[in-house]
Design an enzyme around this catalytic site. Structure first.
Site, PDB file in Angstrom:
ATOM      1  N   GLU A 104      41.128  -8.570  70.730  1.00 26.65           N
ATOM      2  CA  GLU A 104      39.783  -9.065  70.419  1.00 26.65           C
ATOM      3  C   GLU A 104      39.803 -10.462  69.807  1.00 26.65           C
ATOM      4  O   GLU A 104      38.866 -11.243  70.007  1.00 26.65           O
ATOM      5  CB  GLU A 104      39.061  -8.088  69.480  1.00 26.65           C
ATOM      6  CG  GLU A 104      38.686  -6.768  70.128  1.00 26.65           C
ATOM      7  CD  GLU A 104      39.763  -5.692  70.020  1.00 26.65           C
ATOM      8  OE1 GLU A 104      39.511  -4.544  70.446  1.00 26.65           O
ATOM      9  OE2 GLU A 104      40.878  -6.012  69.519  1.00 26.65           O
ATOM     10  N   PHE A 130      34.506   7.982  63.133  1.00 21.58           N
ATOM     11  CA  PHE A 130      35.635   7.399  63.852  1.00 21.58           C
ATOM     12  C   PHE A 130      35.301   5.986  64.325  1.00 21.58           C
ATOM     13  O   PHE A 130      34.259   5.762  64.924  1.00 21.58           O
ATOM     14  CB  PHE A 130      36.008   8.283  65.049  1.00 21.58           C
ATOM     15  CG  PHE A 130      37.117   7.728  65.891  1.00 21.58           C
ATOM     16  CD1 PHE A 130      38.413   7.624  65.392  1.00 21.58           C
ATOM     17  CD2 PHE A 130      36.867   7.296  67.194  1.00 21.58           C
ATOM     18  CE1 PHE A 130      39.434   7.106  66.171  1.00 21.58           C
ATOM     19  CE2 PHE A 130      37.885   6.787  67.975  1.00 21.58           C
ATOM     20  CZ  PHE A 130      39.175   6.687  67.461  1.00 21.58           C
ATOM     21  N   GLN A 131      36.163   5.048  64.029  1.00 20.49           N
ATOM     22  CA  GLN A 131      36.006   3.634  64.371  1.00 20.49           C
ATOM     23  C   GLN A 131      34.711   3.050  63.819  1.00 20.49           C
ATOM     24  O   GLN A 131      34.078   2.195  64.441  1.00 20.49           O
ATOM     25  CB  GLN A 131      36.109   3.414  65.888  1.00 20.49           C
ATOM     26  CG  GLN A 131      37.537   3.630  66.411  1.00 20.49           C
ATOM     27  CD  GLN A 131      37.736   3.145  67.832  1.00 20.49           C
ATOM     28  OE1 GLN A 131      36.800   3.112  68.628  1.00 20.49           O
ATOM     29  NE2 GLN A 131      38.967   2.775  68.170  1.00 20.49           N
ATOM     30  N   MET A 146      55.402 -27.230  60.068  1.00 17.56           N
ATOM     31  CA  MET A 146      54.641 -27.813  58.964  1.00 17.56           C
ATOM     32  C   MET A 146      55.010 -27.159  57.643  1.00 17.56           C
ATOM     33  O   MET A 146      55.077 -27.832  56.606  1.00 17.56           O
ATOM     34  CB  MET A 146      53.142 -27.686  59.229  1.00 17.56           C
ATOM     35  CG  MET A 146      52.296 -28.569  58.334  1.00 17.56           C
ATOM     36  SD  MET A 146      52.597 -30.334  58.561  1.00 17.56           S
ATOM     37  CE  MET A 146      51.553 -30.683  59.972  1.00 17.56           C
TER      38      MET A 146
END
Length: 583
Positions: free
Chosen positions: A52, A114-115, A481
């Site tokens: 995602e 759930f989720q 860096m």
């Protein structure tokens, strides 16, 4: 005219009505009704990413390279939380995004289902605005409002959280023209302030235009007006990292990028100017350095669409709230009407001083022996690709700064990088978004091996959708860096600044079905780059470079613009040794 349809169909219909052509996403249980509707239409292309975070960064790349809002679709819970980094990145860099998240059914919200996650609460600080839609009848209007908010004023990301039962339920679709909005940012600048700035331009002896991403966000007209203003006045112009391309790098008045790793002439001009005109930049700390010593003694003007950015960091003498394109048009008209006056003698002396600073040649380096210097790699990449229809994305780190220094951008929307948040893992998915928008263009992601590995899984996306993105990795086997700062600021104690287990990038590319190229010899670099350019599919280019090269110039944290650390090869004579105690 009203239409009855399910919430899921409303989402897809609203996207179509808003002109959306591409959605980047990853399905899950809480958004399956929307995905079912996507399956049943042919107007929108859905790009299945592998994570995602990749979806949101791809949407950013799409938005930044087109000027149109990017769209991402993810599921509830971990789908939404994985999108948070991309949302924050887009907020800091003013990128217009619409992120759609699934949510558990309304009657389960707050039950730790759930989720389930409090997506609205989590994303409130990292979006321009967000909505939880609990009524299907409100969904279409909210979608249209979201596009308006994301693209109006200072652009930014918005999020709509849509419970699953709202997607299944039937409601009435509202068309965009039926939606009333109360968000109408001011775009025209105050004419008295614009006239005051025109007067200041007439008498300035050492002026400089300091431009930012706001010029690009304002649209093509703003960049064109900036070029006209610079050409008409003869003033020098510099830019932030996000503003590169608004003024052409080949332009006579171009000083290069300014800031922590900006060019010597740009930073010195900012320090010694008597009139500093900020156009669409936000006085970021990477630009200002030590605030008390930033551009001392200058009169400061600031043109910005966001009222909260004016006088937030630096107090200015001439604040102008408005859209860059509108303000520059009015400023040009006022300045021309007043006789196009400038202090010619002062300007001539100013350019003499600037040319003395240019003579320092702060980007000089020595390419010797059989080890490729990263600067040389980017110079050759520039030379061999600059005549192509080219878009550049980057990851974050030394390679990002070298890319900004050594690659030239003639036009806006050709340079996609993570500025404010500095997100490692941004560049690869962003390049996928750019390539989806510009299928026939040459899209190159300049990367470090550490940043690239953060979203390496998107190589599957590039292969599935036949996206010939080129991944140009400057592989120094270090967190470059981080290592540089440890050398300069932490007594050369290199704590966890490299991995002792890196993959064979050629074999990794081949495992995905892509082309892998490795180059370690400067004598064969040109041929290898040409092989990358001419290959008609995705390429992973492993360019082995000097492991301990530092990125200069560099303004050490907490120092002023005239206290830069310089590379050994520059003719820096009397340049301040601000960092002598650090090295």
């Amino acid at each position: 005219m009203t239409k009855a349809m399910t919430g899921a169909k409303m989402v897809v219909q609203a996207l179509i009505d808003q002109g959306v052509e591409v959605v980047f996403g990853y399905p899950g249980g809480a958004v399956l009704p929307i995905y079912d509707e996507i399956f049943q239409q042919n107007s929108i292309t859905h790009v299945l990413v592998r994570h995602e975070q990749g979806a949101v960064h791809a949407a950013e790349g799409y938005a930044r390279s087109t000027g149109k809002p990017g769209v991402a679709l993810v599921t509830s819970g971990p789908g939404a939380t994985n999108a948070v980094t991309g949302l924050t990145d887009a907020l800091l860099d003013s990128i217009p995004l619409i992120v759609l998240t699934g949510q558990v059914p309304t009657f389960m919200i707050g039950s730790d289902a759930f989720q389930e996650a409090d997506t609205i609460g989590i994303t409130r600080p990292c979006t321009k605005h967000n909505w939880l839609v609990k009524e299907t009848d409100q969904l279409a209007a909210t979608m249209h409002e979201a596009f308006h908010v994301a693209t109006s004023g200072r652009p930014g990301p918005v999020l709509i959280d849509i419970p699953k039962d709202v997607q299944f339920a039937t409601g009435t679709y509202t068309e965009a023209k039926q939606v009333e909005t109360h968000y109408n940012p001011q775009v025209k600048g105050d004419m008295d302030a614009i006239t005051e700035l025109a007067k200041a331009m007439e008498t300035a002896k050492r002026p400089v235009f300091y431009t930012g991403g706001g010029v690009i966000n304002s649209g093509p007209a703003a960049s064109q007006l900036l070029r006209e203003l610079v050409g008409a006045t003869g003033f020098p112009v510099t830019s932030t990292l996000m503003g590169l391309g608004a003024y052409p790098a080949s332009g006579d008045n171009w000083l290069g990028m300014l800031g922590m790793h900006g060019l010597y002439e740009a930073n010195m001009a900012m320090h010694d100017c008597d009139l500093m005109i900020n156009i669409g930049a936000r006085f970021d700390d990477r630009i200002t350095g030590l605030l008390d010593a930033f551009s001392p003694g200058s009169k400061k003007a600031h043109i910005d669409i966001d009222a909260s950015s004016i006088n937030k960091v630096i107090h200015v003498d001439i604040p102008i709230l408005g859209d860059v394109a509108h303000v520059l048009e009015d400023l040009l008209n006022v300045w021309k009407a007043r006789g196009r006056k400038t202090d010619q003698e002062g300007l001539s002396n100013w350019w003499d001083q600037i040319n003395d600073w240019r003579a320092v040649k702060c980007l000089d380096y020595k390419q010797e022996g059989k080890i490729i210097k990263p600067q040389y790699a980017l110079q050759r990449l520039e030379e061999l690709t600059k005549k192509h229809d080219r878009y550049i994305t980057t990851e974050v780190g030394q390679h990002q700064m070298w890319a900004a220094q050594y690659l030239g951008f003639e036009d806006p929307n050709r340079w996609m990088t993570s500025g404010g948040l500095g997100t490692m893992g941004y560049g690869f998915p962003a390049s996928i978004g750019v390539q989806m928008a510009h299928r026939d263009a040459l899209v190159i992601n300049v990367a470090g091996e550490a940043s690239w590995l953060m979203n390496m899984q998107e190589l599957g996306t590039a292969m599935q959708f036949n996206l010939p993105v080129k991944q140009f990795i400057l592989n120094n086997e270090r967190l470059g860096m981080v290592r540089q700062w440890q050398q300069l600021l932490h007594g050369e104690r290199y704590s966890s600044s490299w991995s002792e287990s890196l993959p064979d990038f050629v074999k990794l590319a081949e495992a995905f079905g892509a082309k892998g190229i490795q180059c370690h010899d400067p004598d064969t670099l040109d041929d290898a780059i040409m092989e990358m350019i001419t290959h008609d599919g995705p390429v992973l280019f492993d360019c082995l470079v000097e492991k301990h090269e530092n990125c200069f110039p560099m303004i050490p944290s907490g120092k002023a613009h005239n206290e830069m650390l310089m590379g050994d090869a520059s003719t820096d004579g009397a340049i301040s040794g601000a960092g002598e105690a650090l090295v």
